[in-house]
Scaffold this motif. Structure first.
Motif, mmCIF file in Angstrom:
data_model
loop_
_atom_site.group_PDB
_atom_site.id
_atom_site.type_symbol
_atom_site.label_atom_id
_atom_site.label_comp_id
_atom_site.label_asym_id
_atom_site.label_seq_id
_atom_site.Cartn_x
_atom_site.Cartn_y
_atom_site.Cartn_z
ATOM 1 N N VAL A 254 0.849 -1.199 0.000
ATOM 2 C CA VAL A 254 0.000 0.000 0.000
ATOM 3 C C VAL A 254 0.882 1.245 0.000
ATOM 4 O O VAL A 254 0.654 2.197 -0.765
ATOM 5 N N ARG A 255 1.908 1.247 0.848
ATOM 6 C CA ARG A 255 2.837 2.383 0.872
ATOM 7 C C ARG A 255 3.519 2.543 -0.483
ATOM 8 O O ARG A 255 3.712 3.671 -0.973
ATOM 9 N N HIS A 256 3.889 1.424 -1.071
ATOM 10 C CA HIS A 256 4.519 1.451 -2.398
ATOM 11 C C HIS A 256 3.585 2.086 -3.428
ATOM 12 O O HIS A 256 4.008 2.923 -4.231
ATOM 13 N N ALA A 257 2.306 1.720 -3.405
ATOM 14 C CA ALA A 257 1.339 2.279 -4.358
ATOM 15 C C ALA A 257 1.216 3.786 -4.194
ATOM 16 O O ALA A 257 1.156 4.531 -5.183
ATOM 17 N N VAL A 258 1.176 4.246 -2.957
ATOM 18 C CA VAL A 258 1.065 5.695 -2.697
ATOM 19 C C VAL A 258 2.315 6.413 -3.199
ATOM 20 O O VAL A 258 2.235 7.507 -3.790
ATOM 21 N N GLU A 259 3.481 5.798 -2.995
ATOM 22 C CA GLU A 259 4.722 6.402 -3.494
ATOM 23 C C GLU A 259 4.695 6.507 -5.022
ATOM 24 O O GLU A 259 5.134 7.512 -5.586
ATOM 25 N N LEU A 260 4.178 5.483 -5.688
ATOM 26 C CA LEU A 260 4.093 5.530 -7.144
ATOM 27 C C LEU A 260 3.156 6.633 -7.619
ATOM 28 O O LEU A 260 3.416 7.295 -8.629
ATOM 29 N N ILE A 261 2.062 6.821 -6.894
ATOM 30 C CA ILE A 261 1.127 7.901 -7.247
ATOM 31 C C ILE A 261 1.845 9.237 -7.205
ATOM 32 O O ILE A 261 1.709 10.073 -8.124
ATOM 33 N N HIS A 262 2.638 9.466 -6.154
ATOM 34 C CA HIS A 262 3.374 10.728 -6.034
ATOM 35 C C HIS A 262 4.414 10.864 -7.143
ATOM 36 O O HIS A 262 4.611 11.962 -7.686
ATOM 37 N N GLU A 263 5.095 9.763 -7.487
ATOM 38 C CA GLU A 263 6.090 9.831 -8.553
ATOM 39 C C GLU A 263 5.433 10.132 -9.898
ATOM 40 O O GLU A 263 5.980 10.885 -10.710
ATOM 41 N N ARG A 264 4.263 9.548 -10.143
ATOM 42 C CA ARG A 264 3.580 9.800 -11.419
ATOM 43 C C ARG A 264 3.161 11.252 -11.552
ATOM 44 O O ARG A 264 3.063 11.771 -12.672
ATOM 45 N N GLU A 265 2.917 11.907 -10.428
ATOM 46 C CA GLU A 265 2.539 13.310 -10.480
ATOM 47 C C GLU A 265 3.671 14.183 -11.015
ATOM 48 O O GLU A 265 3.442 15.298 -11.476
ATOM 49 N N ARG A 266 4.911 13.664 -10.963
ATOM 50 C CA ARG A 266 6.065 14.412 -11.469
ATOM 51 C C ARG A 266 6.196 14.302 -12.979
ATOM 52 O O ARG A 266 6.947 15.051 -13.600
ATOM 53 N N ILE A 267 5.495 13.346 -13.571
ATOM 54 C CA ILE A 267 5.641 13.100 -15.006
ATOM 55 C C ILE A 267 4.792 14.084 -15.805
ATOM 56 O O ILE A 267 3.585 14.197 -15.592
ATOM 57 N N VAL A 268 5.429 14.783 -16.726
ATOM 58 C CA VAL A 268 4.724 15.766 -17.551
ATOM 59 C C VAL A 268 3.797 15.025 -18.513
ATOM 60 O O VAL A 268 4.234 14.133 -19.250
ATOM 61 N N PRO A 269 2.500 15.354 -18.532
ATOM 62 C CA PRO A 269 1.577 14.676 -19.450
ATOM 63 C C PRO A 269 1.856 15.055 -20.899
ATOM 64 O O PRO A 269 2.426 16.100 -21.196
ATOM 65 N N ILE A 270 1.421 14.172 -21.806
ATOM 66 C CA ILE A 270 1.593 14.435 -23.232
ATOM 67 C C ILE A 270 0.283 15.016 -23.763
ATOM 68 O O ILE A 270 -0.728 14.324 -23.790
ATOM 69 N N PRO A 271 0.259 16.280 -24.173
ATOM 70 C CA PRO A 271 -0.972 16.832 -24.753
ATOM 71 C C PRO A 271 -1.265 16.152 -26.078
ATOM 72 O O PRO A 271 -0.449 16.165 -26.994
ATOM 73 N N ALA A 272 -2.436 15.540 -26.191
ATOM 74 C CA ALA A 272 -2.791 14.846 -27.418
ATOM 75 C C ALA A 272 -2.725 15.770 -28.632
ATOM 76 O O ALA A 272 -2.263 15.383 -29.707
ATOM 77 N N ALA A 273 -3.198 17.006 -28.442
ATOM 78 C CA ALA A 273 -3.207 17.945 -29.566
ATOM 79 C C ALA A 273 -1.798 18.212 -30.081
ATOM 80 O O ALA A 273 -1.584 18.403 -31.287
ATOM 81 N N LEU A 274 -0.812 18.192 -29.166
ATOM 82 C CA LEU A 274 0.557 18.455 -29.572
ATOM 83 C C LEU A 274 1.115 17.329 -30.444
ATOM 84 O O LEU A 274 1.834 17.580 -31.415
ATOM 85 N N THR A 275 0.760 16.098 -30.124
ATOM 86 C CA THR A 275 1.263 14.958 -30.911
ATOM 87 C C THR A 275 0.679 14.920 -32.311
ATOM 88 O O THR A 275 1.217 14.248 -33.192
ATOM 89 N N LEU A 276 -0.438 15.632 -32.532
ATOM 90 C CA LEU A 276 -1.097 15.626 -33.839
ATOM 91 C C LEU A 276 -0.644 16.787 -34.717
ATOM 92 O O LEU A 276 -1.045 16.891 -35.874
#
Length: 338
Positions: free
Chosen positions: A314-336
Motif C-alpha cells: 500500500v505504501r509502495h502504491a502511494v509512493e508511485l502515485i506521487h512519482e507519477r505526479e512528477r511526469i509531464v503529461p503528453i498533450p494529445a493535440a501536440l502529438t497531432l
C-alpha cells in the motif's frame, strides 16, 4: 531507460528529407467486435495497448532501419472509451533518441463511422531498443526536432527519464510472496505461436493484452464486471517470452482509492521442462474504475491490508502515485501537430 547498453558502432548517413518523414506513422482501421472488453460496449484496454505497440514498433523500425524490441511503455492514459465499430487512428512519432533507443509518443483517436469526427482517447510514451542480427543493442540515427511541436515533445520525453528510472527501481525493488491476503487473479498458459513477433518471442503488444486481461479479472472480482482500465504505467519489458514457454500472470490488488483500484501485474515465464525456474519478464501497474450508468466512476470497496507485505505494498502504491505526479503529461493535440 536512463542507462542503455553500449550500442554496436555503425556509420550513419546524413538524414535526408525521406528519412525525416520516417519519424512518424499513422495506422487507420475499424475497431472490431473481438477488440471489445467484457460486456461488448467498449474496446478493451488490452486491445488499445496492442494497437499502441504496433504503431510504435512501426515508427521505431522506420526511423532506425533495424529490428526493435519494446523496452518500456509508460503513462498510458485512457481518457475516453472507444466503442466497437469506431474508426480508429493511431498516430506514432519519434520524439527522442539515445544511442540505441527510440522514444515514441503515441496518440489513439476514435470516431463514429458516420460523423468521422475524431477525438483523442489514449496517449502514452514508448521506448524501443534497436538491435542487430545478434540481438545486441545497435546505434540509431540521431533524431533532431524540426518544428515547435517536435521541440516541445522532445523536452517532455527527456523530462520523464529521471522519474521513469525512479519508478522502475521502486517497482523492481518490491518483493512479492505468498504471505498475502490481497485479492489476486492468476493465469497460466503456454505462449501460443499466434503471439510471435519478428524476433521469435511474444509480441510486446500481445503481452500487454494478457496483462490487461489478468488485471481486469482482479478488478472485476473486487468491484463489478463493468470495471475499466483508465491508466497503465511502469510497463517494463525485462526479458522476452519465448513461444511455447509457460506464462504465468499474477495480478494483485495493492491499493484502493475512493473510486479506483490499483493493481500490479507481474508476468513470469519458464521453459515447460523446468517450470520452477521462472523469469520475471514484464511488470506494470494498472488503475481501474467502476463506472456507473452516467459513465462516472463509482465508489469501490476499500481494501484494508493487515499482513506486513500487504501494508508495505500500500505504501509502495502511494509512493508511485506521487512519482507519477512528477511526469509531464503528453498533450494529445501536440502529438497531432506537424
Amino acid at each position: 531507460m536512463t542507462a542503455e547498453p553500449p550500442a554496436t558502432e555503425t556509420t550513419e548517413p546524413p538524414m535526408t528529407d525521406a528519412a525525416a518523414a520516417a519519424d512518424r506513422v499513422t495506422m487507420r482501421f475499424l475497431a472490431l467486435p473481438h477488440d471489445a472488453a467484457a460486456g461488448g460496449l467498449t474496446v478493451a484496454a488490452g486491445s488499445v495497448m496492442e494497437w499502441i505497440d504496433q504503431a510504435g514498433y512501426a515508427c521505431a523500425v522506420g526511423w532506425s532501419g533495424r529490428y526493435c524490441v519494446t523496452a518500456y511503455v509508460g503513462n498510458v492514459q485512457h481518457t475516453r472509451p472507444i466503442a466497437p465499430g469506431s474508426l480508429v487512428a493511431v498516430h506514432a512519432r519519434v520524439v527522442h533518441t539515445g544511442r540505441s533507443s527510440v522514444h515514441v509518443a503515441v496518440t489513439v483517436e476514435a470516431a463514429d463511422i458516420r460523423s468521422r469526427q475524431y477525438e483523442p482517447a489514449t496517449t502514452c510514451m514508448l521506448v524501443f531498443v534497436a538491435v542487430d542480427d545478434d540481438r545486441r543493442p545497435a546505434s540509431v540515427p540521431e533524431w533532431t526536432p524540426r518544428t515547435d511541436a517536435d521541440r516541445a515533445l522532445g523536452a517532455i520525453a527527456t523530462s520523464r527519464i529521471a522519474a521513469r528510472d525512479t519508478i522502475k527501481k521502486a517497482m523492481l525493488g518490491q518483493v512479492y510472496t505468498e504471505d498475502t491476503a490481497a485479492p489476486r487473479s492468476q493465469m497460466r498458459f503456454l505462449a501460443p505461436p499466434s503471439a510471435v513477433n519478428f524476433g521469435g518471442a511474444a509480441h510486446g503488444g500481445t503481452v500487454m493484452g494478457w496483462i490487461d486481461e489478468a488485471a481486469y479479472a482482479c478488478a472485476a472480482a473486487w468491484s463489478s464486471d463493468k470495471a475499466v482500465a483508465v491508466y497503465s504505467g511502469g510497463i517494463h519489458f525485462l526479458a522476452p517470452v519465448r513461444i511455447g514457454h509457460l506464462v504465468e500472470l499474477d495480478a494483485r490488488l495493492i491499493y484502493t482509492g475512493p473510486r479506483s483500484m490499483h493493481i500490479v501485474v507481474r508476468v513470469l515465464s519458464a521453459d515447460p521442462r523446468t517450470p520452477a525456474e521462472k523469469t520475471l519478464t514484464t511488470q506494470c501497474i494498472m488503475v481501474f474504475v467502476d463506472p456507473g450508468t452516467d459513465g462516472r466512476a463509482r465508489p469501490v470497496p476499500r481494501w484494508e491490508p493487515e499482513l506486513a507485505e500487504d501494508v508495505r505494498l500500500v505504501r509502495h502504491a502511494v509512493e508511485l502515485i506521487h512519482e507519477r505526479e512528477r511526469i509531464v503529461p503528453i498533450p494529445a493535440a501536440l502529438t497531432l501537430q506537424d
